[in-house]
Design a protein around this motif. Structure first.
Motif, PDB file in Angstrom:
ATOM      1  N   PHE A  29       9.791 -10.747  -4.401  1.00  0.00           N
ATOM      2  CA  PHE A  29      10.325  -9.443  -5.317  1.00  0.00           C
ATOM      3  C   PHE A  29       8.409  -9.451  -5.809  1.00  0.00           C
ATOM      4  CE2 PHE A  29      10.870 -13.013  -8.290  1.00  0.00           C
ATOM      5  CZ  PHE A  29      10.478 -12.327  -9.299  1.00  0.00           C
ATOM      6  N   ALA A  30       8.304  -8.397  -6.253  1.00  0.00           N
ATOM      7  CA  ALA A  30       6.917  -8.110  -6.585  1.00  0.00           C
ATOM      8  C   ALA A  30       6.966  -6.230  -7.265  1.00  0.00           C
ATOM      9  CB  ALA A  30       6.054  -8.516  -5.878  1.00  0.00           C
ATOM     10  N   SER A  31       5.970  -6.616  -8.301  1.00  0.00           N
ATOM     11  CA  SER A  31       5.201  -5.292  -9.147  1.00  0.00           C
ATOM     12  C   SER A  31       3.788  -4.490  -8.450  1.00  0.00           C
ATOM     13  CB  SER A  31       5.415  -4.821 -10.185  1.00  0.00           C
ATOM     14  OG  SER A  31       5.137  -3.243 -11.137  1.00  0.00           O
ATOM     15  N   PHE A  32       3.246  -3.747  -7.845  1.00  0.00           N
ATOM     16  CA  PHE A  32       2.002  -3.536  -7.952  1.00  0.00           C
ATOM     17  C   PHE A  32       1.998  -2.307  -8.405  1.00  0.00           C
ATOM     18  CE2 PHE A  32       4.630  -3.929  -3.131  1.00  0.00           C
ATOM     19  CZ  PHE A  32       4.131  -5.511  -3.751  1.00  0.00           C
ATOM     20  N   PHE A  33       2.483  -1.656  -9.893  1.00  0.00           N
ATOM     21  CA  PHE A  33       2.089  -0.250 -10.441  1.00  0.00           C
ATOM     22  C   PHE A  33       2.489  -1.039 -12.303  1.00  0.00           C
ATOM     23  CE2 PHE A  33       2.543   3.455 -13.036  1.00  0.00           C
ATOM     24  CZ  PHE A  33       1.475   4.101 -12.568  1.00  0.00           C
ATOM     25  N   GLU A  34       1.422  -1.706 -13.316  1.00  0.00           N
ATOM     26  CA  GLU A  34       1.886  -1.394 -14.334  1.00  0.00           C
ATOM     27  C   GLU A  34       2.845  -1.417 -14.680  1.00  0.00           C
ATOM     28  OE1 GLU A  34      -1.889   0.170 -16.619  1.00  0.00           O
ATOM     29  OE2 GLU A  34      -2.318  -1.895 -16.201  1.00  0.00           O
ATOM     30  N   GLY A  35       3.139   0.268 -14.370  1.00  0.00           N
ATOM     31  CA  GLY A  35       4.179   0.571 -15.289  1.00  0.00           C
ATOM     32  C   GLY A  35       5.326   0.349 -15.049  1.00  0.00           C
ATOM     33  N   VAL A  36       5.928  -0.522 -13.761  1.00  0.00           N
ATOM     34  CA  VAL A  36       6.945  -0.775 -13.175  1.00  0.00           C
ATOM     35  C   VAL A  36       7.331  -2.530 -13.638  1.00  0.00           C
ATOM     36  CG1 VAL A  36       6.228  -0.829 -11.434  1.00  0.00           C
ATOM     37  CG2 VAL A  36       8.480   0.027 -11.982  1.00  0.00           C
ATOM     38  N   GLU A  37       8.529  -2.318 -13.867  1.00  0.00           N
ATOM     39  CA  GLU A  37       8.972  -3.877 -13.692  1.00  0.00           C
ATOM     40  C   GLU A  37      10.589  -4.027 -12.730  1.00  0.00           C
ATOM     41  OE1 GLU A  37       8.547  -6.117 -18.292  1.00  0.00           O
ATOM     42  OE2 GLU A  37      10.212  -4.301 -17.830  1.00  0.00           O
ATOM     43  N   VAL A  38      10.465  -5.097 -11.677  1.00  0.00           N
ATOM     44  CA  VAL A  38      10.376  -4.745 -10.643  1.00  0.00           C
ATOM     45  C   VAL A  38      11.328  -6.962 -10.619  1.00  0.00           C
ATOM     46  CG1 VAL A  38      11.473  -4.914  -8.538  1.00  0.00           C
ATOM     47  CG2 VAL A  38       9.854  -3.549  -9.141  1.00  0.00           C
ATOM     48  N   MET A  39      12.370  -6.964 -10.850  1.00  0.00           N
ATOM     49  CA  MET A  39      12.981  -8.608 -10.346  1.00  0.00           C
ATOM     50  C   MET A  39      14.182  -8.813 -10.154  1.00  0.00           C
ATOM     51  SD  MET A  39      12.378  -9.763 -14.246  1.00  0.00           S
ATOM     52  CE  MET A  39      10.769  -8.278 -14.707  1.00  0.00           C
ATOM     53  N   SER A  40      14.526 -10.181  -9.947  1.00  0.00           N
ATOM     54  CA  SER A  40      16.134 -10.730  -9.765  1.00  0.00           C
ATOM     55  C   SER A  40      17.189  -9.704 -11.545  1.00  0.00           C
ATOM     56  CB  SER A  40      16.109 -11.558  -9.175  1.00  0.00           C
ATOM     57  OG  SER A  40      16.543 -12.120 -10.416  1.00  0.00           O
ATOM     58  N   GLY A  67      21.412  -9.103  -7.837  1.00  0.00           N
ATOM     59  CA  GLY A  67      20.819  -7.647  -7.607  1.00  0.00           C
ATOM     60  C   GLY A  67      19.243  -7.651  -8.113  1.00  0.00           C
ATOM     61  N   TYR A  68      19.574  -6.265  -8.583  1.00  0.00           N
ATOM     62  CA  TYR A  68      17.823  -5.955  -8.505  1.00  0.00           C
ATOM     63  C   TYR A  68      17.775  -5.395 -10.153  1.00  0.00           C
ATOM     64  CZ  TYR A  68      18.960  -1.444  -6.343  1.00  0.00           C
ATOM     65  OH  TYR A  68      19.489  -0.276  -6.694  1.00  0.00           O
ATOM     66  N   PHE A  69      17.109  -5.410 -10.932  1.00  0.00           N
ATOM     67  CA  PHE A  69      16.167  -4.911 -12.091  1.00  0.00           C
ATOM     68  C   PHE A  69      15.009  -4.615 -12.542  1.00  0.00           C
ATOM     69  CE2 PHE A  69      14.073  -4.990 -16.189  1.00  0.00           C
ATOM     70  CZ  PHE A  69      15.012  -4.274 -16.892  1.00  0.00           C
ATOM     71  N   ILE A  70      15.101  -3.085 -12.212  1.00  0.00           N
ATOM     72  CA  ILE A  70      13.546  -2.049 -11.964  1.00  0.00           C
ATOM     73  C   ILE A  70      14.121  -1.797 -13.200  1.00  0.00           C
ATOM     74  CG2 ILE A  70      12.953  -0.370 -10.643  1.00  0.00           C
ATOM     75  CD1 ILE A  70      14.731  -0.993  -8.190  1.00  0.00           C
ATOM     76  N   ARG A  71      13.227  -1.323 -13.614  1.00  0.00           N
ATOM     77  CA  ARG A  71      11.743  -0.359 -15.010  1.00  0.00           C
ATOM     78  C   ARG A  71      11.177   0.116 -15.704  1.00  0.00           C
ATOM     79  NH1 ARG A  71      10.133  -3.337 -20.297  1.00  0.00           N
ATOM     80  NH2 ARG A  71      10.781  -1.894 -21.902  1.00  0.00           N
ATOM     81  N   ALA A  72      10.780   1.619 -15.433  1.00  0.00           N
ATOM     82  CA  ALA A  72       9.836   1.741 -15.792  1.00  0.00           C
ATOM     83  C   ALA A  72       9.186   1.760 -17.210  1.00  0.00           C
ATOM     84  CB  ALA A  72       9.855   3.908 -15.114  1.00  0.00           C
ATOM     85  N   LEU A  73       8.343   1.950 -17.662  1.00  0.00           N
ATOM     86  CA  LEU A  73       8.005   1.491 -18.793  1.00  0.00           C
ATOM     87  C   LEU A  73       7.862   3.325 -19.669  1.00  0.00           C
ATOM     88  CD1 LEU A  73       5.340  -1.473 -18.970  1.00  0.00           C
ATOM     89  CD2 LEU A  73       8.034  -1.694 -18.688  1.00  0.00           C
ATOM     90  N   PRO A  74       8.317   3.234 -21.432  1.00  0.00           N
ATOM     91  CA  PRO A  74       8.005   4.060 -21.743  1.00  0.00           C
ATOM     92  C   PRO A  74       6.897   5.437 -20.989  1.00  0.00           C
ATOM     93  CG  PRO A  74       8.306   2.867 -23.426  1.00  0.00           C
ATOM     94  CD  PRO A  74       7.896   2.303 -21.670  1.00  0.00           C
ATOM     95  N   GLY A  75       7.319   6.522 -20.844  1.00  0.00           N
ATOM     96  CA  GLY A  75       5.677   7.284 -20.320  1.00  0.00           C
ATOM     97  C   GLY A  75       4.924   7.307 -18.974  1.00  0.00           C
ATOM     98  N   ALA A  76       5.345   5.793 -18.230  1.00  0.00           N
ATOM     99  CA  ALA A  76       5.156   5.935 -16.705  1.00  0.00           C
ATOM    100  C   ALA A  76       5.362   6.739 -15.774  1.00  0.00           C
ATOM    101  CB  ALA A  76       5.592   4.029 -16.499  1.00  0.00           C
ATOM    102  N   LYS A  77       4.593   7.014 -14.868  1.00  0.00           N
ATOM    103  CA  LYS A  77       4.632   7.886 -13.746  1.00  0.00           C
ATOM    104  C   LYS A  77       4.426   7.285 -12.645  1.00  0.00           C
ATOM    105  CE  LYS A  77       4.577  11.388 -17.303  1.00  0.00           C
ATOM    106  NZ  LYS A  77       5.590  11.802 -17.845  1.00  0.00           N
ATOM    107  N   SER A  99       0.476  -1.729  -0.277  1.00  0.00           N
ATOM    108  CA  SER A  99      -0.083   0.665   0.163  1.00  0.00           C
ATOM    109  C   SER A  99       0.681   1.117  -0.527  1.00  0.00           C
ATOM    110  CB  SER A  99      -1.306  -0.237   0.826  1.00  0.00           C
ATOM    111  OG  SER A  99      -0.072   0.346   2.729  1.00  0.00           O
ATOM    112  N   LYS A 100       2.581   1.173   0.351  1.00  0.00           N
ATOM    113  CA  LYS A 100       2.850   1.740   0.301  1.00  0.00           C
ATOM    114  C   LYS A 100       3.900   2.209  -0.982  1.00  0.00           C
ATOM    115  CE  LYS A 100       2.207   3.154   5.131  1.00  0.00           C
ATOM    116  NZ  LYS A 100       3.171   2.784   6.732  1.00  0.00           N
ATOM    117  N   ARG A 101       4.480   1.232  -1.094  1.00  0.00           N
ATOM    118  CA  ARG A 101       5.303   1.077  -2.402  1.00  0.00           C
ATOM    119  C   ARG A 101       4.575   0.761  -3.460  1.00  0.00           C
ATOM    120  NH1 ARG A 101       7.030   3.912   0.412  1.00  0.00           N
ATOM    121  NH2 ARG A 101       9.224   3.137   1.977  1.00  0.00           N
ATOM    122  N   SER A 102       5.397   0.757  -5.118  1.00  0.00           N
ATOM    123  CA  SER A 102       4.729   0.507  -6.115  1.00  0.00           C
ATOM    124  C   SER A 102       5.211  -0.757  -6.535  1.00  0.00           C
ATOM    125  CB  SER A 102       5.250   1.440  -7.142  1.00  0.00           C
ATOM    126  OG  SER A 102       6.679   1.992  -7.370  1.00  0.00           O
ATOM    127  N   GLY A 103       6.485  -1.124  -5.552  1.00  0.00           N
ATOM    128  CA  GLY A 103       6.734  -2.685  -6.260  1.00  0.00           C
ATOM    129  C   GLY A 103       8.390  -2.376  -5.301  1.00  0.00           C
TER     130      GLY A 103
END
Length: 366
Positions: free
Chosen positions: A42-53, A90-100, A26-30
Motif C-alpha cells: 500500500f502507498a500514497s503518492f499524493f499528499e492529499g490522500v491516505e491509503v492503508m489497511s 481491508g482498505y482505508f482510503i481518505r481524502a483530506l479536507p479540500g483535497a482534489k 505515475s498513473k495512480r495517486s495511491g
C-alpha cells in the motif's frame, strides 16, 4: 511494473490488469493490494490522500472505530456476521479536507488460496474534497472460494467521490458484497460496477442515504455467461430536501441469470429519482429479471422508471451490414454500444479502464 516487483508480489499481474489495476505510481495517486487476508502493498503518492489497511488505520487513528459498522449492521445476515471477526482486513482510503485527488486511487482485493476472503473497507471523502477510486476484485486461476466484502463510504459536505469497481472472478467463486454510503449535504457519489466475466454467484445491493442537496448515481454493466447467477441492484434513500438519485443498469445474458434490482425511496420533499434498466438476451437459455421499485412518502417528489428487455433487432444488424460491416462486426458494434453508459465527470484513466474491460469481454459474447 518491473519483473522483480511482480515476483515480489507473487500475484498474477495479468489478472490485475483485467480489473484496471496498474501498480504504477505515475498513473495512480495511491495503491492498495490485499491477497486473501494479507496486505501485500500500500502507498500514497499524493499528499492529499491516505491509503492503508484497515488494521493499520485502526492502530493509527482512534477515531476510525467510529466509522466501523456505522452504516452496516453486523447482524444483517450470515455473511456480515461471518466477516465480523478479528482476522478481517481491508482498505482505508481518505481524502483530506479540500483535497482534489483527480488521479485515481487503486485498490485490489485478490483471492489466491483462502476458502473465504473477509474484507471490511472504509472510505472517507472529507469536506469539500474530490476523490476517485478504482477497485479491482479478482481471483487466482483455478481457485474456489467465497469473497465477503463489507464497505462503508462517507461523503462529507460538498465532497465528491467516484468509485469504479471491476470484477473478474473464476467461475467457481461466490461473491457477497455488502455496501452502504452516507452522502452529506451537497455531496455527490458516483458508483460504476462492471462485471463481464464468468462467476458462480454475485449478490450485491448497495444502499445510499442522502442528505439535503446530495446526489447519487449508480451505473452498472453486467454480463451473465452460462453458469453465472448475478443478483445485483442499488437502493437510494432520499431523506434530504432536493436530493437526487439515478440508477442505470445494462444487463446481458448469454446463458446466465441476472436479477436487476433498483429501489428509490422519496423520504423528503422536492426530491428526484430515476431508474433505468435495459436487458439484452443473447441466447435461448438465459434469464433477465428486472425489479424496479419507487416509493414516495411526500406528494411533491419526482420519481420515474423505465425497463426494457429484448434481443438484438435484425434490422439493426442489416442496417450496419449495408454500411459495409460483416454480420459479426455488426453484432459486436451493437453489443458494445449497448454496454456503454455515458458517465459524466469521470477521469480519463477510469474511462480507459472501463473501455479496456468491455473490449476484453467481447470475445466471450460473440
Amino acid at each position: 511494473m518491473s519483473e522483480e516487483y511482480e515476483r515480489e508480489l507473487g500475484v498474477d499481474t495479468e489478472k490485475l490488469k483485467e480489473v484496471g489495476i496498474e501498480l504504477d505510481k505515475s498513473k495512480r495517486s495511491g495503491t492498495f493490494l490485499l491477497e486473501d487476508q494479507e496486505t501485500k502493498t500500500f502507498a500514497s503518492f499524493f499528499e492529499g490522500v491516505e491509503v492503508m489497511s484497515i488494521r493499520g488505520a485502526m492502530k493509527k487513528y482512534d477515531w476510525v472505530k467510529n466509522y466501523f459498522w456505522k452504516l452496516l449492521d453486523r447482524n444483517q445476515d450470515e455473511y456480515t456476521r461471518e466477516a465480523d471477526t478479528e482476522d478481517v482486513n481491508g482498505y482505508f482510503i481518505r481524502a483530506l479536507p479540500g483535497a482534489k485527488v483527480e488521479i485515481p486511487v487503486e485498490a485490489c482485493l485478490y483471492l489466491k488460496k483462502a476458502e473465504k476472503q473477509k474484507v471490511h473497507n472504509i472510505v472517507v471523502a472529507e469536506e469539500n474534497s474530490e476523490l476517485n477510486i478504482i477497485s479491482g476484485c479478482t481471483s487466482h486461476p483455478g481457485v474456489t472460494g467465497m469473497h465477503i466484502g463489507l464497505s462503508e463510504f462517507f461523503v462529507k459536505k460538498d465532497a465528491k467521490l467516484s468509485f469504479t469497481m471491476i470484477h473478474s472472478w473464476e467461475p467457481t467463486i461466490e461473491v457477497r458484497p455488502r455496501t452502504a454510503i452516507h452522502i452529506d449535504e451537497g455531496g455527490s457519489f458516483i458508483s460504476n460496477y462492471i462485471l463481464l466475466n464468468p462467476v458462480k454467484l454475485v449478490q450485491t445491493y448497495p444502499t445510499a442515504y442522502l442528505e439535503k442537496d446530495a446526489r447519487v448515481v449508480f451505473n452498472s454493466v453486467i454480463v451473465a455467461l452460462e453458469g453465472s447467477t448475478i443478483d445485483s441492484g442499488s437502493r437510494a434513500v432520499l431523506r434530504g430536501e432536493n436530493s437526487s438519485a439515478e440508477i442505470v443498469s445494462r444487463a446481458i445474458s448469454k446463458g446466465g441469470k441476472v436479477i436487476a434490482r433498483g429501489h428509490i425511496i422519496g423520504d423528503a420533499p422536492e426530491v428526484k429519482g430515476h431508474l433505468e434498466c435495459k436487458g439484452l438476451m443473447l441466447s435461448e437459455n438465459g434469464l433477465i429479471h428486472a425489479i424496479p421499485e419507487l416509493e414516495a412518502k411526500y406528494p411533491n417528489v419526482e420519481l420515474s422508471h423505465e425497463a426494457a428487455i429484448g434481443k438484438i433487432a435484425e434490422e439493426e444488424i442489416f442496417y450496419l451490414m449495408s454500411r459495409g460491416l460483416s454480420k459479426d462486426e455488426a453484432t459486436s458494434a451493437i453489443v458494445r454500444g449497448f454496454m456503454e453508459i455515458e458517465i459524466k465527470g469521470l477521469p480519463d484513466a477510469l474511462k480507459e479502464a472501463i473501455d479496456r474491460t468491455i473490449e476484453m469481454a467481447e470475445k466471450d459474447l460473440l
